[in-house]
Design a protein around this motif. Structure first.
Motif, PDB file in Angstrom:
ATOM      1  N   TYR A   1      67.755  33.763  78.622  1.00 34.93           N
ATOM      2  CA  TYR A   1      67.621  33.587  80.078  1.00 34.93           C
ATOM      3  C   TYR A   1      66.864  34.779  80.680  1.00 34.93           C
ATOM      4  O   TYR A   1      65.928  34.606  81.468  1.00 34.93           O
ATOM      5  N   ASN A   2      67.256  35.981  80.298  1.00 31.74           N
ATOM      6  CA  ASN A   2      66.592  37.189  80.812  1.00 31.74           C
ATOM      7  C   ASN A   2      65.119  37.227  80.404  1.00 31.74           C
ATOM      8  O   ASN A   2      64.255  37.618  81.197  1.00 31.74           O
ATOM      9  N   ALA A   3      64.835  36.789  79.166  1.00 33.97           N
ATOM     10  CA  ALA A   3      63.447  36.744  78.695  1.00 33.97           C
ATOM     11  C   ALA A   3      62.645  35.721  79.508  1.00 33.97           C
ATOM     12  O   ALA A   3      61.525  35.996  79.951  1.00 33.97           O
ATOM     13  N   LEU A   4      63.239  34.556  79.709  1.00 35.54           N
ATOM     14  CA  LEU A   4      62.582  33.485  80.466  1.00 35.54           C
ATOM     15  C   LEU A   4      62.208  33.942  81.874  1.00 35.54           C
ATOM     16  O   LEU A   4      61.072  33.761  82.325  1.00 35.54           O
ATOM     17  N   VAL A   5      63.168  34.549  82.556  1.00 39.97           N
ATOM     18  CA  VAL A   5      62.931  34.988  83.938  1.00 39.97           C
ATOM     19  C   VAL A   5      61.887  36.109  83.982  1.00 39.97           C
ATOM     20  O   VAL A   5      60.994  36.112  84.837  1.00 39.97           O
ATOM     21  N   ALA A   6      61.976  37.039  83.025  1.00 38.67           N
ATOM     22  CA  ALA A   6      61.006  38.140  82.985  1.00 38.67           C
ATOM     23  C   ALA A   6      59.581  37.618  82.785  1.00 38.67           C
ATOM     24  O   ALA A   6      58.639  38.057  83.454  1.00 38.67           O
ATOM     25  N   ILE A   7      59.421  36.643  81.886  1.00 43.10           N
ATOM     26  CA  ILE A   7      58.092  36.085  81.615  1.00 43.10           C
ATOM     27  C   ILE A   7      57.607  35.269  82.819  1.00 43.10           C
ATOM     28  O   ILE A   7      56.445  35.351  83.222  1.00 43.10           O
TER      29      ILE A   7
END
Length: 297
Positions: free
Chosen positions: A278-284
């Motif tokens: 989730y954190n990776a998705l939002v960051a990207i």
């Protein structure tokens, strides 16, 4: 999040769904379950439908079936981005929901003689559970990501990435608008070292650095490969020149056997992995820099 992860995995890997083989009632029930949550959490439809139907050929000796063409479906929806300009770019996050049904001589089962339900609790009810956990968290977020996000659950993965190949060749948006694809396949067996493995992190700018940085406060140990793209649905995107990262928690003796059951799933681990992705998705999705494909051999 752990309880939510458990709830989804328990249903999807239950005997009721009989291993979710394409063309069967259990596979369609899994699709309907995923669709229900896509709708509940407010995803928009492409072409007025959460389903993207396609057909695949099943050879004899798999899952109580005569050889036949069967119809199945990807389940697809999207969340529109919050930025006027960047919302025309898309990040895809996906996980396949199909598995080997009852197995059989011509299936991918490692125990071909065992004609029994292959529940696929890790492969890949776990990835779908993470997908639905991520979707729920995103629906609760006050501020939506800048880029639009396509959520997809593929069918036909076990027969050769067929659902993702179909999606990539029948994209609902312009191909050059699809910037990064994140795929989860077998994320339910986090080990004691808490290793989340990923291939393809170097296929978009600063991806390797991002994935390592996200590990710092996650209580996970990311094992980050720039290349080594792997062998699941993200490969269909990579081959089409779309940046793609595949996440998994590693292999195990129960892979593709009737023993891949819910009681072996690391529920807390699944929640940690879902939070990390989730954190990776939002960051990207919020990355201000231009996202482009980087080939990794």
């Amino acid at each position: 999040m752990a309880q939510t992860f458990y709830k989804h995995d328990k249903y999807l890997s239950s005997d009721k769904l009989e291993g979710r083989f394409p063309g069967t009632k259990g596979n369609n029930e899994a699709a309907a379950y995923i669709k229900k949550y896509f709708k509940k959490y407010g995803l928009k439809k492409f072409d007025n439908n959460y389903y993207q139907p396609f057909t695949l050929f099943v050879k004899e000796g798999i899952n109580k079936m005569k050889s036949d063409s069967v119809s199945t479906q990807n389940v697809v929806g999207y969340l529109e981005g919050s930025d006027e300009k960047l919302k025309n770019e898309y990040i895809v996050i996906g996980a396949h929901y199909d598995h080997w049904g009852w197995g059989g001589q011509n299936s991918g089962s490692k125990k071909k003689e065992a004609f029994a339900i292959h529940n696929g609790a890790d492969d890949n009810a776990s990835g779908v559970s993470a997908l639905l956990c991520i979707l729920q968290e995103l629906s609760n977020a006050k501020v939506k990501p800048k880029r639009s996000i396509i959520f997809i659950s593929f069918s036909g993965e076990e027969e050769g990435l067929l659902g993702s190949k179909y999606f990539v060749s029948h994209l609902p948006v312009q191909k050059d608008a699809v910037k990064v694809m994140l795929n989860m396949d077998m994320v339910g067996r986090l080990n004691q070292e808490k290793q989340i493995y990923m291939g393809g992190a170097g296929t978009f700018p600063d991806g390797v650095e991002l994935m390592k940085k996200l590990g710092e406060n996650s209580s996970l140990n990311p094992v980050v490969h720039a290349g080594e793209v792997g062998g699941s649905d993200h490969v269909s995107f990579y081959k089409a020149g779309i940046s793609a990262v595949g996440f998994h928690t590693g292999g195990h003796p129960q892979y593709h056997t009737p023993e891949d059951d819910i009681d072996l799933i690391n529920i807390e681990g699944g929640a940690l992995v879902a939070q990390y992705i989730y954190n990776a998705l939002v960051a990207i999705a919020n990355d201000p820099q231009q996202l482009y494909f980087i080939n990794q051999d």
